[in-house]
Design an enzyme around this catalytic site. Structure first.
Site, short mmCIF file in Angstrom:
data_model
loop_
_atom_site.label_atom_id
_atom_site.label_comp_id
_atom_site.label_asym_id
_atom_site.label_seq_id
_atom_site.Cartn_x
_atom_site.Cartn_y
_atom_site.Cartn_z
N MET A 206 -32.48 -18.14 -51.12
CA MET A 206 -33.66 -17.50 -50.34
C MET A 206 -33.65 -16.31 -49.67
O MET A 206 -34.47 -16.10 -48.80
CB MET A 206 -34.50 -18.63 -49.97
CG MET A 206 -34.75 -20.05 -50.75
SD MET A 206 -35.79 -21.25 -50.01
CE MET A 206 -35.57 -22.68 -51.30
N HIS A 242 -33.59 -29.51 -47.95
CA HIS A 242 -32.70 -28.50 -46.78
C HIS A 242 -32.04 -29.42 -46.05
O HIS A 242 -30.78 -28.80 -45.47
CB HIS A 242 -33.99 -28.11 -45.85
CG HIS A 242 -33.48 -26.90 -45.03
ND1 HIS A 242 -32.92 -25.93 -45.32
CD2 HIS A 242 -33.35 -26.86 -43.55
CE1 HIS A 242 -32.43 -25.31 -44.20
NE2 HIS A 242 -32.95 -25.91 -43.25
N1 HPA Z 1 -31.99 -22.88 -54.09
C1 HPA Z 1 -32.33 -21.92 -53.17
N2 HPA Z 1 -31.75 -21.84 -52.03
C2 HPA Z 1 -30.87 -22.76 -51.58
C3 HPA Z 1 -30.48 -23.67 -52.71
C4 HPA Z 1 -31.09 -23.72 -54.23
O1 HPA Z 1 -30.70 -24.46 -54.78
N3 HPA Z 1 -29.44 -24.39 -52.24
C5 HPA Z 1 -29.24 -23.74 -50.66
N4 HPA Z 1 -30.06 -22.76 -50.76
#
Ligand code: HPA
Length: 269
Positions: A206, A242
């Site tokens: 992201m 998260h």
């Molecule tokens: N998707 C998006 N952002 C992330 C991910 C994910 O699986 N893992 C850590 N940041």
């Protein structure tokens, strides 16, 4: 360069010394330890008017200016993501300040989900390119022709070669791949992950892409490294969260630090 960036650079020089910075580092979720290793001065973003709030847990919104392996660096302990404010250019001022401090290069780090079975959680991936799956762009609204930034070799081939060599010298596996930017803050659906994978993405996250576009706009050379914290949605039974990202990031962080330190020693030696 904007006057605001020049003013902030002046304020930072007053506190951290006037020597020019060679390189900037943006630290991703759970990767903040490196900022503590820098022998220098830490300034809270809150003391830098116009700096983003950067309030995502797992980040430490401080700018640390000082020496790491004999190189003068500026480490951004927190980044602003598009999803926090709806502003794609949230990191523009910090990167303008980096440029005003004299930096010629930037290394961006992030936590990412992997779409490749051979790049499991705990592994590191050096970005060789990206896909802007969000459709957003941090340069929307920029009025000058400088907005038409070429993005071929946006991830500097020389820096990539040096980082690859640094990883080899450290005996650390550093994969190469394409990072897909998904805006977040919700994670991707399994169908989106299948789509992104089909389109050529190797890891998904992201962040990073807006910073890389802005850095290229500012004429900084850029490299970026993902620490894989999970398999992307639908590719494993493990729940994605998260909390999980923050818990897993340190697995890759120690390796990332060794690579960056070795890379910096190479700049001096
Ligand atoms: N998707 C998006 N952002 C992330 C991910 C994910 O699986 N893992 C850590 N940041």
């Amino acid at each position: 360069m904007t006057t605001k960036a020049e003013e902030l650079a002046g304020l930072i020089r007053d506190r951290a010394g006037a020597a020019p910075v060679a390189l900037g580092l943006v630290l991703g979720s759970g990767l903040g330890h490196l900022a503590e290793e820098v022998d220098g001065v830490a300034i809270d973003y809150a003391d830098l008017p116009g700096f983003p709030h950067a309030g995502v847990s797992g980040h430490n919104p401080k700018l640390v200016i000082g020496e790491l392996e004999g190189v003068r660096v500026a480490v951004f302990g927190g980044r602003a993501h598009y999803y926090e404010s709806g502003r794609g250019d949230a990191m523009r001022l910090p990167l303008e300040v980096l440029k005003a401090l004299g930096a010629g290069a930037l290394i961006v780090t992030n936590a990412a989900g992997s779409m490749r079975a051979d790049i499991p959680p705990g592994d590191l991936m050096l970005l060789r390119d990206h896909i802007n799956f969000s459709g957003l762009n941090p340069l929307i609204g920029e009025p000058t022709d400088a907005r038409f930034v070429p993005m071929k070799d946006a991830y500097d081939p020389e820096m990539r070669a040096s980082l690859t060599a640094a990883a080899e010298a450290e005996g650390i596996a550093l994969r190469h791949g394409v990072y897909a930017w998904y805006s977040g803050p919700s994670f991707e659906t399994p169908a989106e992950i299948r789509a992104i994978r089909t389109l050529g993405g190797d890891a998904v996250g992201m962040s990073t892409v807006p910073e890389v576009i802005l850095a290229r706009f500012l004429g900084l050379r850029v490299a970026a490294i993902s620490t894989v914290t999970n398999m992307a949605a639908g590719l494993s039974d493990e729940a994605i969260s998260h909390e999980h990202t923050k818990a897993m990031a340190p697995l890759g962080a120690a390796k990332l630090e060794r690579i960056v330190r070795r890379y910096l020693r190479g700049l001096v030696g």
